[in-house]
Design a protein around this motif. Structure first.
Motif, short mmCIF file in Angstrom:
data_model
loop_
_atom_site.label_atom_id
_atom_site.label_comp_id
_atom_site.label_asym_id
_atom_site.label_seq_id
_atom_site.Cartn_x
_atom_site.Cartn_y
_atom_site.Cartn_z
N ALA A 1 93.81 -10.67 -6.41
CA ALA A 1 94.45 -10.21 -7.64
C ALA A 1 95.92 -10.63 -7.63
O ALA A 1 96.63 -10.43 -6.65
N GLY A 2 96.38 -11.24 -8.74
CA GLY A 2 97.76 -11.68 -8.85
C GLY A 2 97.99 -13.09 -8.35
O GLY A 2 99.10 -13.63 -8.53
N GLN A 3 97.01 -13.72 -7.74
CA GLN A 3 97.19 -15.07 -7.22
C GLN A 3 97.30 -16.06 -8.38
O GLN A 3 96.60 -15.96 -9.38
N VAL B 1 86.39 -18.97 -15.44
CA VAL B 1 85.52 -17.80 -15.40
C VAL B 1 85.56 -17.27 -13.98
O VAL B 1 85.23 -17.98 -13.03
N LEU B 2 85.98 -16.01 -13.86
CA LEU B 2 86.16 -15.38 -12.56
C LEU B 2 85.11 -14.28 -12.41
O LEU B 2 84.88 -13.50 -13.34
N GLY B 3 84.46 -14.23 -11.27
CA GLY B 3 83.42 -13.23 -11.06
C GLY B 3 83.49 -12.61 -9.68
O GLY B 3 84.00 -13.21 -8.73
N ASN B 4 82.95 -11.39 -9.60
CA ASN B 4 82.85 -10.69 -8.31
C ASN B 4 81.42 -10.86 -7.80
O ASN B 4 80.52 -10.11 -8.16
N VAL B 5 81.23 -11.89 -6.98
CA VAL B 5 79.89 -12.17 -6.47
C VAL B 5 79.62 -11.44 -5.16
O VAL B 5 78.54 -11.61 -4.57
N THR C 1 102.14 -19.20 -16.57
CA THR C 1 101.54 -19.07 -15.24
C THR C 1 100.32 -18.15 -15.36
O THR C 1 100.45 -16.99 -15.75
N LEU C 2 99.16 -18.66 -15.06
CA LEU C 2 97.90 -17.91 -15.15
C LEU C 2 97.58 -17.33 -13.78
O LEU C 2 97.52 -18.05 -12.79
N THR C 3 97.38 -16.00 -13.73
CA THR C 3 97.10 -15.33 -12.46
C THR C 3 95.75 -14.63 -12.53
O THR C 3 95.24 -14.32 -13.62
N ALA C 4 95.19 -14.36 -11.37
CA ALA C 4 93.89 -13.69 -11.29
C ALA C 4 94.04 -12.21 -11.60
O ALA C 4 94.90 -11.55 -11.02
N PRO C 5 93.21 -11.66 -12.49
CA PRO C 5 93.32 -10.24 -12.82
C PRO C 5 92.74 -9.34 -11.73
O PRO C 5 93.07 -8.16 -11.68
N TYR C 6 91.88 -9.86 -10.89
CA TYR C 6 91.31 -9.06 -9.81
C TYR C 6 90.77 -10.01 -8.74
O TYR C 6 90.70 -11.23 -8.93
N ASP C 7 90.39 -9.43 -7.60
CA ASP C 7 89.78 -10.23 -6.53
C ASP C 7 88.44 -10.76 -7.02
O ASP C 7 87.63 -10.01 -7.57
N GLN D 1 82.60 -9.93 -14.27
CA GLN D 1 82.88 -11.31 -14.68
C GLN D 1 83.85 -11.28 -15.85
O GLN D 1 83.74 -10.43 -16.73
N GLN D 2 84.79 -12.20 -15.84
CA GLN D 2 85.80 -12.21 -16.89
C GLN D 2 86.24 -13.64 -17.18
O GLN D 2 86.41 -14.44 -16.27
#
Length: 579
Positions: A102-104, A403-407, A339-345, A78-79
């Motif tokens: 990632a990168g989106q 808040v991005l998480g790997n669920v 431009t804000l991008t996703a650091p990971y999937d 989570q980040q």
């Protein structure tokens, strides 16, 4: 007995036999009685009938010891994802619950101000580069060399001119002096001629006077003139002519002497004038030489300055170019950061903001659970097997724009009591149940245990992270999870209930029921101690029957066996294992 003695006795009785002291004394007596009965039963088992004995067989089975704790289901990663700078939201490209790669692109800020800053930085870079190029391509050193050569030539020319003027002045004075000397000689000659002429005039005066007297004495020119008057008249005329001639010569000599003196005076003035000019030319020439020397020094200093300062100037201008390049890079990075991008999937868990709203530069951080990048819960009312409760001392921050998480992978973070945490180790197997989902049990294993404690309300816990080995689609982050971790186990070994074993000092004993019905105190060696059973390594065989200890005087053992003992390491312990 007097009244005072009765009063004193009443006071003493009141102080010695208070209600609290009587209760404490009674409890002490009961405790001593209980210890006596337990010790008597262990050391001197009563001879009871076989029917009154409760026995268990020594059997082959499994021994397992587990500790439990209640925690929270969290994403495996989570980040907090935030813009690096403040700005106005221009677009939002995701929604809560969206899965992103990632990168989106997640969102964008209005780039107008930052684009202007980049343009200004590029302009400053071009200016700095042009200044440096001008210095590198310029001929400042050559120009300084030319200026020095010109100044040195000017000094030579000035010196030559001063020398020429000095020579001319000296020649003029010499000529003037020669002319003065010549004219002075002419004055002397004219004066000598005048003196000679004067002498002749002076010599002619007596002869003229004598001739005139003779002429007068002879009454010449009168009727009474004598006969010699003609000769006297001729003599007078001759004397007068000589006088006139000599007088004219004297006048001429005087005029010549005057003219010669005038020439001398003129020559003297000319000498004085030329001497003054020579002195003035010397002063002027010295000023000219000083000025020429100063120009040479200035040109030399300028050349030295160019030779010395040019490398420093180039270095300074190169630094200015580097700083301008860094400013361009910073401005470009700031523009890119709009431009804000996703650091990971991952999956968008929360999103804070609407298009048109101002957002600040994110500073939220996520506290990580032990041994993983999963977030540690910010607070928890979970309890461990010891019955304690607590909360995290440093929770995850909720300060991110997104808040991005790997669920796709879930973990459980739970606190364990310090006594239980000391028995935990990585890779231990565990099972997890969930309050929100009935009849769901999933396997898991321990990833890591925190190296530092979390103390809440004077209760010390240690967080542990468990990886869920089989993900159920019904599981959600934030659910309450109950973890049971196997910390010790043994399979296919001789086992007895913990309550059948009595420990006295450092030794273990059981009450063995012999074939004839008699009981014998049998020492045994134990191995793994589980929650309900203990491994027997020696002293008993499979099928032996062991009498369960019982308390008399109305005291019976519980389902898990009775425990009692004396303080210290030499006490008696009935049932239960160490460890």
């Amino acid at each position: 007995m007097s009244v005072s003695q009765r009063a004193l006795r009443g006071d003493l009785g009141t102080g010695l036999f208070t209600r609290e002291r009587l209760i404490a004394a009674a409890l002490g007596v009961l405790a001593l009685l209980l210890v006596f009965l337990i010790g008597h039963d262990v050391l001197f088992p009563p001879a009871a009938t076989t029917a009154s004995k409760y026995t268990v067989p020594v059997s082959v089975g499994n021994v397992r010891s587990a500790v439990s704790g209640t925690g929270t289901v969290v994403p495996a990663a989570q980040q907090n994802v935030s813009f690096n700078q403040a700005g106005t939201l221009a677009e939002i490209d995701v929604k809560v619950g969206d899965h992103v790669a990632a990168g989106q692109t997640l969102a964008k800020l209005d780039p107008t101000v930052l684009q202007q800053a980049l343009d200004q930085a590029n302009n400053n870079l071009q200016t700095a580069q042009a200044t440096l190029n001008s210095t590198l391509d310029g001929n400042a050193v050559t120009q300084a060399q030319h200026n020095l050569a010109a100044a040195q030539q000017s000094l030579v020319d000035a010196q030559n001119q001063v020398n020429l003027t000095s020579q001319q002045d000296a020649n003029a004075i010499a000529n003037d002096q020669n002319q003065l000397n010549n004219d002075q000689n002419a004055v002397n000659s004219a004066n000598a001629n005048r003196a000679a002429a004067q002498q002749k005039v002076d010599g002619d005066k007596p002869a003229l006077d004598s001739a005139q007297a003779n002429y007068d004495n002879h009454a010449c020119g009168t009727p009474a003139a004598q006969s010699d008057c003609p000769s006297l008249a001729a003599s007078l005329q001759t004397a007068q002519t000589r006088m006139n001639t000599d007088t004219q010569a004297l006048n001429a000599a005087q005029q010549a002497a005057s003219q010669a003196q005038t020439a001398v005076n003129s020559d003297q003035s000319k000498v004085t004038s030329d001497q003054s000019k020579q002195a003035a030319d010397q002063v002027s020439g010295q000023k000219t030489l000083d000025s020429a020397n100063a120009s040479v020094v200035t040109a030399q200093d300028s050349l030295n300055s160019q030779n010395i300062q040019r490398p420093n100037t180039i270095t300074s201008q190169q630094a200015a170019v580097s700083n301008a390049q860094l400013a361009v890079q910073t401005a470009q990075r700031n523009l890119n950061a709009t431009t804000l991008t996703a650091p990971y999937d991952g999956t968008v868990l929360t999103l804070n903001g609407q298009v048109g709203e101002n957002v600040g530069a994110g500073s939220g951080t996520t506290a990580q659970a032990p041994g993983t990048v999963a977030p540690q819960p910010s607070s928890s009312g979970a309890t461990s097997s010891s019955g304690t409760s607590g909360s995290s001392g440093g929770g995850s921050s909720a300060g991110g724009f997104i808040v991005l998480g790997n669920v796709a992978a879930l973990q459980v973070v739970a606190p364990f009591a310090e006594a239980d945490a000391s028995r935990l180790a990585a890779s231990q197997q565990a099972t997890i149940t969930f309050d929100a989902i009935s009849n769901l049990t999933v396997p898991a294993h321990v990833l890591a245990i925190a190296s530092s404690a979390t103390v809440v309300s004077n209760v010390t816990d240690y967080y542990a992270t468990l990886a869920i080995d089989r993900i159920d689609q019904r599981l959600r982050a934030g659910m309450t999870a109950n973890a049971s971790v196997i910390v010790q186990q043994a399979s296919d070994v001789l086992v007895l209930p913990n309550s059948a074993i009595t420990r006295l000092g450092g030794s273990s004993y059981v009450t063995l029921l012999s074939k004839n019905g008699a009981t014998v105190r049998q020492p045994v060696e134990t191995g793994t101690v589980g929650d309900t059973t203990t491994e027997i390594t020696s002293g008993l065989n499979q099928g032996d029957r062991v009498v369960l200890p019982q308390l008399r005087a109305g005291t019976s053992t519980g389902a898990g066996g009775a425990r009692g003992g004396l303080g210290g390491g030499g006490g008696v312990r009935v049932g239960g294992g160490g460890g």
